[in-house]
Each structure stands twice: as C-alpha cells, then as structure tokens.
Design an enzyme around this catalytic site. Structure first.
Site, PDB file in Angstrom:
ATOM      1  N   CYS A  81      -3.950  23.194 -18.555  1.00 44.58           N
ATOM      2  CA  CYS A  81      -3.108  22.104 -18.080  1.00 44.58           C
ATOM      3  C   CYS A  81      -3.691  20.755 -18.522  1.00 44.58           C
ATOM      4  O   CYS A  81      -3.656  20.424 -19.699  1.00 44.58           O
ATOM      5  CB  CYS A  81      -2.936  22.193 -16.562  1.00 44.58           C
ATOM      6  SG  CYS A  81      -1.566  21.177 -15.930  1.00 44.58           S
ATOM      7  N   HIS A 176      -1.059  27.590 -15.683  1.00 41.83           N
ATOM      8  CA  HIS A 176      -2.267  27.871 -14.904  1.00 41.83           C
ATOM      9  C   HIS A 176      -2.519  29.383 -14.822  1.00 41.83           C
ATOM     10  O   HIS A 176      -1.947  30.064 -13.973  1.00 41.83           O
ATOM     11  CB  HIS A 176      -2.137  27.290 -13.493  1.00 41.83           C
ATOM     12  CG  HIS A 176      -2.259  25.808 -13.439  1.00 41.83           C
ATOM     13  ND1 HIS A 176      -3.461  25.167 -13.264  1.00 41.83           N
ATOM     14  CD2 HIS A 176      -1.323  24.832 -13.556  1.00 41.83           C
ATOM     15  CE1 HIS A 176      -3.276  23.858 -13.273  1.00 41.83           C
ATOM     16  NE2 HIS A 176      -1.981  23.625 -13.447  1.00 41.83           N
ATOM     17  N   GLU A 178      -5.115  30.787 -13.709  1.00 46.62           N
ATOM     18  CA  GLU A 178      -6.006  31.110 -12.595  1.00 46.62           C
ATOM     19  C   GLU A 178      -5.272  31.452 -11.310  1.00 46.62           C
ATOM     20  O   GLU A 178      -5.844  32.086 -10.412  1.00 46.62           O
ATOM     21  CB  GLU A 178      -6.982  29.956 -12.335  1.00 46.62           C
ATOM     22  CG  GLU A 178      -6.373  28.680 -11.776  1.00 46.62           C
ATOM     23  CD  GLU A 178      -5.872  27.729 -12.835  1.00 46.62           C
ATOM     24  OE1 GLU A 178      -5.865  26.509 -12.579  1.00 46.62           O
ATOM     25  OE2 GLU A 178      -5.463  28.192 -13.930  1.00 46.62           O
ATOM     26  N   SER A 230     -19.727  31.373  15.158  1.00 45.55           N
ATOM     27  CA  SER A 230     -18.392  31.194  15.721  1.00 45.55           C
ATOM     28  C   SER A 230     -17.749  32.530  16.063  1.00 45.55           C
ATOM     29  O   SER A 230     -16.731  32.569  16.738  1.00 45.55           O
ATOM     30  CB  SER A 230     -17.500  30.447  14.724  1.00 45.55           C
ATOM     31  OG  SER A 230     -17.235  31.259  13.596  1.00 45.55           O
ATOM     32  N   GLY A 231     -18.344  33.619  15.560  1.00 46.99           N
ATOM     33  CA  GLY A 231     -17.717  34.921  15.709  1.00 46.99           C
ATOM     34  C   GLY A 231     -16.881  35.284  14.502  1.00 46.99           C
ATOM     35  O   GLY A 231     -16.402  36.405  14.390  1.00 46.99           O
ATOM     36  N   GLY A 232     -16.703  34.338  13.579  1.00 50.78           N
ATOM     37  CA  GLY A 232     -15.932  34.585  12.375  1.00 50.78           C
ATOM     38  C   GLY A 232     -16.752  35.232  11.281  1.00 50.78           C
ATOM     39  O   GLY A 232     -17.972  35.372  11.384  1.00 50.78           O
ATOM     40  N   VAL A 233     -16.076  35.617  10.214  1.00 47.29           N
ATOM     41  CA  VAL A 233     -16.723  36.304   9.098  1.00 47.29           C
ATOM     42  C   VAL A 233     -17.750  35.407   8.423  1.00 47.29           C
ATOM     43  O   VAL A 233     -18.875  35.823   8.136  1.00 47.29           O
ATOM     44  CB  VAL A 233     -15.669  36.769   8.070  1.00 47.29           C
ATOM     45  CG1 VAL A 233     -16.344  37.402   6.858  1.00 47.29           C
ATOM     46  CG2 VAL A 233     -14.694  37.751   8.702  1.00 47.29           C
ATOM     47  N   ASP A 234     -17.385  34.157   8.168  1.00 47.24           N
ATOM     48  CA  ASP A 234     -18.235  33.276   7.368  1.00 47.24           C
ATOM     49  C   ASP A 234     -19.573  32.997   8.032  1.00 47.24           C
ATOM     50  O   ASP A 234     -20.629  33.131   7.406  1.00 47.24           O
ATOM     51  CB  ASP A 234     -17.502  31.964   7.083  1.00 47.24           C
ATOM     52  CG  ASP A 234     -16.174  32.180   6.384  1.00 47.24           C
ATOM     53  OD1 ASP A 234     -16.041  33.213   5.696  1.00 47.24           O
ATOM     54  OD2 ASP A 234     -15.268  31.347   6.534  1.00 47.24           O
ATOM     55  N   SER A 235     -19.543  32.592   9.297  1.00 48.12           N
ATOM     56  CA  SER A 235     -20.807  32.280   9.963  1.00 48.12           C
ATOM     57  C   SER A 235     -21.644  33.537  10.155  1.00 48.12           C
ATOM     58  O   SER A 235     -22.879  33.487  10.100  1.00 48.12           O
ATOM     59  CB  SER A 235     -20.555  31.592  11.310  1.00 48.12           C
ATOM     60  OG  SER A 235     -19.904  32.456  12.215  1.00 48.12           O
ATOM     61  N   SER A 236     -20.989  34.682  10.342  1.00 45.59           N
ATOM     62  CA  SER A 236     -21.725  35.934  10.524  1.00 45.59           C
ATOM     63  C   SER A 236     -22.449  36.339   9.244  1.00 45.59           C
ATOM     64  O   SER A 236     -23.618  36.739   9.271  1.00 45.59           O
ATOM     65  CB  SER A 236     -20.768  37.051  10.954  1.00 45.59           C
ATOM     66  OG  SER A 236     -20.150  36.747  12.189  1.00 45.59           O
TER      67      SER A 236
END
Length: 539
Positions: A81, A176, A178, A230-236
């Site tokens: 692009c 694009h 991607e 936080s209990g979420g995937v990322d912080s875990s």
C-alpha cells in the site's frame, strides 16, 4: 542466529499483522519505525525488508520515506500500500491522486509470471487471467512505475495495483496481503519471506521462551518484580514466563476491584498458588475502585481511573517488598496498536488500554512487558509451551478493567453483580453446547468442528450490562428491569472480527436462564456487529 525480516512501519493500524504472518512462517521479524538510521538497517542485516501501509498520503507527505540503506543492501524488498507508493517515489516513479478510491474488497488481475504471484490465484477469468480477491484501502495510486519495474497486477480503477523489479527483488502491491480478507495473502507473504528473501523457517516458540527468559534476567538482575493478575490469559502467561525467568523474585498481586467474573478470585489463587507455587498477594480493593468510579460514565475516564487505581495498589504493595523495582504487565500487540502506541507513534488512537495508558510519569517502578510484541494466538502458544493448563490458556480474553468496560455508563456494585451472573450463565451455555451436524449443514460451523463446544468455537464471548430498563411480563405481573446484551465473536488476530453465528437454541436457553435466574434483568439482546466498525468490547 535466526534469519531476520525487517518491517518498517509507516503508521498503519495493521502493521503488526505483517509481523504475525511472517512469524506464522516461523521466521523471526521485528517492526521498527520507517525513520531508523541507515546504520541501524545495515546492522540489523535483514534477509528482506517489508514496507508497511500508512494513513498518510505519499502524494502530500514527503517525510515518510524508507532509509536509503534499504535500497543499498541488495536484499529483496516488499512494499505494501503506502509502502508501494514510497518505493515508487524513492526509485524514480510517480504517485498521484486517485479519482476512484478503493476501500474494501476488490478483485485484482495478475500480469505476467512473477516469482511473487506465480501460481497464486483465487480463480481465473474465461480468458485465463489469474485473479485475486483482496482488501484495498488507499486514496493515492502509482501513476508511473520506476525504471526497471514491470506491471504485476491491476484493477479497473487502479491500473498499477502491483509492480515488480525481479532483477533486484523489489515487489510492491497496492492491496493488503496481511489482513485475513485477502484470501491468498498468507501465501503471498510466505512466498516473499521464504522463497524470495530466502529466510530459514527456524523461529519457534521454544526459542522465544529461551530468548525472553534471558532478556528478563538481564533486565531485572537481582531486583524484585510485582505483577498484577487479572485472571485473563495475558497476565497469566506473563506471570508464568517471568516466574520461569526469576522465580521468587516475582510477586503476583491479585486485585479484587469488584469487577471480576464469577468465582474469579478462587480460580486464580488455586491456579497460581496451588499449581505453579508462585507468590500471590490477594488484595480486596473493591471499595477503593468502585468509590472512585462513582458518578463516572465516560468510558475513557473509567479506563484511566481503573489504570490509576491499579498503579496505586501496586505501589502500596511494592513498598512492602524490599527490592521491588519493576511493574510487570501482560500488554500484548493489539493493546499497543489500539492505543496509538506503535513504535512509530503514527497510528491513530482508537481507545486507550489501561495496560498502556494511565501510567503516570511519577510511577516509581520500571515497566516490564514481556508479551508486548506478541499476538493473542502467540500468547496462547507460549502458555502451552510454558506448561500452563489448557483451561487457563484457552480461556477467552478478559480486559484488565474487567466488568468496568462491560457496564455501560456509571459502574455500580449492583450492576456488577447482575452482569457477573448473566455472564456466567452465557459462558456455561456456550461450554455445555456442542456443535452438531445440523449446525454444520446450516453453515454455522465447519463439518470438522462438529462435536466441539461453542465456547471453543468462539474467540471471545461475554455479557454486557445496559443501564436502560424495559417493560416485561413475568407471571401475572409487570416488570420494569434492565437489559443484558450478549456478545460473541470469531477472529484469528483480534484486529478484525466477525460476530459469531450461534445456534438459536443456544441463544434461547441463555436468554431464558438469564431472565429467570438473574432478578433485575428482563430482556436479553444479541450483538451482531463486526469489527470494524465496532470494537469487540462495548467500551
């Protein structure tokens, strides 16, 4: 040492998707701003270079250019692009305004037999021309190709939609590749990275773990780190990675801000204290958070408040640690790009994320973000490689601000309790309902997905509390209660998403249960908005 692809970012909202596609080909890559120095480009020593798109205009802005070293290296270059347009201008071509701007789906005709597009097509015309279904987003176009280039692709309104200088290994496309909307985009990028640039596909998550662990140890040294769960995937996953690197130097702080999912606290503590043997401090700060959120309806203000209160809680806990110098977060790439936080600082802000914004300059802790350059699917892959249980790694994403961004307008404790119960019922129905052959026949899922739960077939699902009341009838009486919205989406990268076509029977059961079991809600609606134009979260 891994072969590397250098991605130069001109400020596109989807630049990180280029990196995701390259990594899916198991090739290491890094995104850097377009204005890096010539010395940096030479020292990076890439096998190939990719120039991203941009919201800017090549025709107007003469400052956004690739470093001269890109053209002096003698390695293949792919322009996408805006990247195609700056390639044209820098190598002697011309860019002009387009009378017919293209935004959305388009069909591109391939010309000639180039290494990039040879054998890649979605269908052929009766005349035998190869055609590609692609995604366009441009207002300018290349009006004259640079010397040495030949036409590679076109559309009726964009006569030069692709060009190539095969002798130098320079290729450019106006569309694009991607984004998932370009059907053959992944093949095109793999062709450039593996075949044309010749990069070896030897970058795997195990290598990333080793490299990330080494970086964390080098950064942190013998200092202590505090991380908010936080209990979420990322912080875990961030906690597991950092714990792998520095062990007991990490203290996880689980903050109950009154905006958690049902039974969230018990699950997190059981997982990290019981199974991973990590140090976890449980802080009940619900009164503090809800008190500061009282009377606040603006979503940006709510996010900033929640981010600020997190910082205050972390600072208070850090003071109890004799050597705490670092605040760790589970920030991932989509958080960064949606906050306008790409390395170029040129991307347009959509909404702030508490992980990225809201941290004051006076914060007395240094920031550690080991997942900052990873996409959600890569984070899950990393979690599996680290040995985390599937029920944690493949849990749907949960925002750091919790239910605070799923309660529209002002946040109240009563609202949070209603939403918590409604959300739990919806998730329970998704987990307990398996896709059937009838669902596949109706086009709701693929035949290969029959037998899987609808929770696993959706990427993210949750309930939203709407602070409006509607009239209803229950038994012989009139009710005037709140409305809950259900949201479920399917996506591969969380940058774009489609609303999930769930079976009516599933939605009906969830609605009936919520209305009957959650006193205070008498109406349930289902969100059928995609991203874009809507974001996945309502706030």
């Amino acid at each position: 040492m891994h072969d590397k692809i250098l991605i130069l970012d001109f400020g596109s909202q989807v630049t990180q998707l280029i990196a995701r596609r390259v990594r899916e080909a198991h090739v290491y890559c890094e995104i850097h701003p377009n204005d890096v120095s010539d010395d940096f480009v030479r020292e990076f020593a890439p096998k190939g270079v990719i120039l991203s798109g941009s919201h800017a205009s090549t025709y107007e802005d003469h400052q956004l250019r690739a470093p001269q070293a890109v053209w002096d290296l003698g390695v293949p270059v792919l322009g996408i692009c805006y990247g195609m347009q700056t390639m044209a201008v820098q190598l002697g071509g011309k860019v002009e305004w387009s009378d017919h701007r293209e935004f959305g789906y388009a069909e591109v005709r391939a010309h000639g037999r180039t290494r990039l597009l040879d054998g890649i097509q979605d269908f052929a015309t009766p005349e035998g021309h190869g055609m590609l279904k692609v995604w366009m987003s441009h207002g300018d176009k290349v009006g004259e190709m640079p010397p040495g280039f030949a036409l590679m692709a076109s559309t009726p309104s964009c006569p030069i939609a692709g060009m190539a200088d095969e002798a130098r290994g320079y290729y450019a496309v106006q569309f694009h590749p991607e984004v998932t909307h370009t059907v053959q985009g992944r093949k095109l990028l793999e062709r450039f990275v593996l075949d044309i640039a010749g990069a070896k596909p030897d970058w795997i998550m195990r290598d990333h773990i080793e490299e990330a662990v080494a970086r964390i140890r080098e950064q942190v040294g013998d200092e202590e780190v505090i991380l908010g769960l936080s209990g979420g995937v990322d912080s875990s996953v961030a906690a597991a990675l950092i714990h792998r690197a520095i062990g007991d130097q990490l203290t996880c702080v689980f903050v109950d801000h009154g905006l958690l999912r049902l039974n969230e606290g018990k699950m997190v503590l059981d997982m990290f204290e019981g199974r991973l043997h990590a140090k976890v401090v449980h802080v009940d700060a619900s009164e503090q958070f809800l008190g500061h959120l009282a009377g606040v309806a603006d979503p940006e203000h709510k996010r900033k408040i929640i981010g600020r209160e997190f910082v205050e809680v972390f600072q208070a806990e850090a003071k109890k640690l004799t050597n705490a110098k670092w605040l760790a977060q589970g920030t991932i790439y989509p958080d960064v790009i949606e906050s306008g936080g790409a390395k170029t600082k040129k991307a347009t802000t959509i909404k702030s994320h508490h992980n990225v914004g809201g941290l004051p300059e006076t914060l007395g802790l240094k920031l550690l973000e080991p997942l900052r350059d990873l996409f959600k699917d890569e984070v899950r892959e990393l979690g599996v490689a680290l040995g985390l249980p599937a029920e944690m790694v493949y849990r749907h994403p949960f925002p750091g601000p919790g239910l605070g961004v799923r309660i529209l307008g002002e946040v109240k404790r009563d609202y949070a309790e209603l939403l918590r119960r409604a959300d739990a019922i919806f998730i329970e129905e998704l987990r307990g309902t398996l896709a059937t052959e009838q669902d596949a026949a109706a086009g709701l899922c693929e035949p290969s997905q029959v037998g899987k739960s609808w929770y696993d077939l959706t990427s993210q699902a949750f309930a939203v509390f709407l602070p409006v009341k509607s009239v209803g009838v229950m038994g012989d009486g009139r009710t005037y209660d709140y409305v809950a919205a259900l949201r479920a989406v399917q996506t591969t990268d969380f940058m774009t998403a489609h609303w999930a076509h769930l079976p009516y029977a599933l939605l009906g059961r969830a609605s009936n249960r919520i209305i009957n079991e959650v006193r205070g809600i008498n109406r349930v609606v289902y969100d059928v908005s995609g991203k874009p134009p809507a974001t996945i979260e309502w706030e």
